[in-house]
Design an enzyme around this catalytic site. Structure first.
Site, PDB file in Angstrom:
ATOM      1  N   HIS A 263      72.554  23.235 -19.320  1.00 46.23           N
ATOM      2  CA  HIS A 263      71.401  24.124 -19.100  1.00 46.23           C
ATOM      3  C   HIS A 263      71.615  25.424 -19.880  1.00 46.23           C
ATOM      4  CE1 HIS A 263      67.959  25.868 -17.231  1.00 46.23           C
ATOM      5  NE2 HIS A 263      68.420  26.082 -16.012  1.00 46.23           N
ATOM      6  N   HIS A 304      66.185  17.665 -24.960  1.00 51.01           N
ATOM      7  CA  HIS A 304      65.544  18.392 -23.857  1.00 51.01           C
ATOM      8  C   HIS A 304      64.862  17.384 -22.943  1.00 51.01           C
ATOM      9  CE1 HIS A 304      63.099  21.349 -21.718  1.00 51.01           C
ATOM     10  NE2 HIS A 304      63.918  22.251 -22.199  1.00 51.01           N
ATOM     11  N   ASP A 361      68.486  26.875 -27.300  1.00 51.83           N
ATOM     12  CA  ASP A 361      69.880  27.342 -27.379  1.00 51.83           C
ATOM     13  C   ASP A 361      70.513  27.151 -28.742  1.00 51.83           C
ATOM     14  OD1 ASP A 361      69.883  26.100 -24.160  1.00 51.83           O
ATOM     15  OD2 ASP A 361      70.293  28.202 -24.635  1.00 51.83           O
TER      16      ASP A 361
END
Ligand code: SDX
Length: 425
Positions: A263, A304, A361
């Site tokens: 995460h 994702h 990210d």
């Protein structure tokens, strides 16, 4: 006519209501299945809507992200983090007066009480910053508890303003603690991002000296992370909030959930991965490791649960990455390696077939590194950005009737059996 779905349970046809949203897939309300003697099973909640919400909408196939209906690309280009915080909390973009009042309220709550500051003396200097953030945020529950009435909308708004204001101060204190340096007091004359950077990198007694380029990039990074529908950490905040727990403790629970490398911890993991790969010539070797079902290695910052297209935030982050490195005159070989890794992965059948694209990210860590944020602080930055989203979902849940979250299970354990005395085992 209301839509419904039929399910046959042991020969009996059960009608289930089908509910339509303003956007996105319909949902089947399965609430009455317990009365039919069955549960649904959905590990990881891949096909499960946990709640109704009006805050953020994601279309994973089209790579769309809307905060209260406004596209993330437009907000990143035209808005700023505090204005987006207001939007997430209140549902509309603020007028100039509303914005001024909101900013003024945030500026009035920047300071941390002495009891929470003293907590930092108990941490090793080498403590992971996310461990400190979990603890110091939970400590706010000890300060703001006795007169807290979470059923009062005005008090819930005060909680939101306090957290949006204080999390950056706690984050900067966490960095200073890790450096063995004196805390720098918040400066309400600075913008939100400038104040964070000043408290983080400033020196005691010195005037603020924050690069406008870096402050602008920092603000954009906060905005891009502000909310993301029912992700793991937001769902954790909602679950904790559904018990009526102190909201500061609920946000601390969200911080704990965000920490994981699957995460919010992925931004830190991307930099560790790039360091592990070491050289562009070894990218192929690591792509093969990522494809090997027996190898736990994953390309961090890729894939994702919802996006099966580009994460729109990753696109903005990539553009920001180029701009920040150019303006800072930083020629970071990691950016070059990341771009090569992205190119190779996006052309590889394994990633194409599974619709694995860079997520938020993938590039954020490279910008944060260029700004001078240490890798161990990357998820703290994510925490700072995501706080308004978490608290907006908490407030939304408490603004209407809600039930305590209490999932059931598929039990595969032992059937009933009698106790066996020790002497007989
Ligand atoms: C965030 O939910 C949110 O909105 C989160 C977030 C937010 O803003 O709140 O967007 C922030 O958490 C972004 C994600 C950051 N995490 C990473 O970058 C870690 C690397 N990514 C993976 O761990 C993974 O993609 C997840 C955890 C993000 C998603 O996992 P899923 O949805 O459970 O998908 P999966 O593990 O079932 O993967 C499906 C397939 C599998 O292969 P098969 O079993 O079908 O052969 O894709 C493969 C996986 O092995 N796969 C990857 C991969 N991600 C998935 N293979 C290699 N590298 C990867 N990164």
């Amino acid at each position: 006519m209301a839509k419904s779905a039929q399910i046959n349970i042991n020969g009996k046809t059960v009608d289930l209501p089908v509910l339509e949203g303003t956007e996105g897939p319909d949902v089947i309300d399965v609430g009455k299945l317990t009365a039919e003697g069955v549960f649904t099973l959905d590990p990881g909640f891949v096909s499960t809507a946990s709640c109704e919400s009006r805050i953020t909408y994601i279309d994973g196939d089209k790579g769309i992200l809307l905060y209260r209906g406004y596209p993330i690309e437009e907000l990143a280009a035209e808005s700023n983090h505090l204005e987006s915080c207001y939007l997430l909390l209140e549902g509309e973009l603020p007028t100039q007066q509303q914005n001024d009042e909101f900013v003024s309220s945030i500026k009035s709550h920047l300071n941390i009480d002495a009891s929470t500051s003293n907590l930092y003396n108990g941490f090793q200097q080498s403590a992971h910053p996310m461990a400190i953030m979990c603890s110091s945020t939970a400590a706010l529950a000890g300060v703001y508890h006795d007169d807290l009435d979470i059923d009062d909308p005005d008090q819930r708004k005060l909680v939101a303003h306090r957290l949006i204001a204080k999390i950056p101060t706690l984050a900067a204190m966490t960095y200073k603690h890790s450096q063995g340096e004196e805390f720098i007091a918040p400066d309400p004359d600075l913008s939100y991002a400038e104040n964070f950077l000043h408290m983080t990198f400033g020196k005691a007694g010195a005037e603020p000296n924050v690069s406008p380029t870096i402050a602008k990039a920092m603000d954009k990074i906060f905005l891009l992370h502000a909310d993301h529908e029912q992700n793991a950490s937001t769902s954790t905040v909602r679950m904790a909030g559904s018990t009526g727990a102190n909201p500061y403790a609920c946000i601390a629970a969200g911080i704990a959930a965000l920490w994981g490398p699957a995460h919010g911890g992925a931004n830190e993991a991307v930099l560790s991965m790039l360091a592990q790969i070491g050289d562009a010539s070894r990218i192929g070797e690591y792509i093969d490791k990522a494809k090997d079902p027996d190898d736990p290695f994953r390309i961090m910052g890729f894939g994702h649960r919802v996006y099966k297209n580009f994460d729109p935030r990753a696109k903005v982050m990539q553009e920001t990455c180029h701009a920040v490195l150019a303006e800072l005159g930083v020629d970071d070989p990691l950016l070059e390696m990341a771009q090569q890794l992205e190119k190779i992965a996006l052309e590889d059948e394994y990633f194409v077939k599974r619709k694995l694209y860079p997520n938020v990210d993938f590039y954020s860590g490279i910008i944060l590194k260029a700004i001078g944020i240490p890798t161990s602080m990357f998820t703290v930055i994510f925490t700072l950005g995501r706080t308004p989203g978490w608290i907006a979902h908490w407030d939304e849940m408490l603004s209407a009737p809600y039930k305590i979250g209490r999932p059931r299970q598929l039990y595969l354990g032992e059937k009933r059996r009698s106790f066996v005395a020790l002497a007989d085992r």
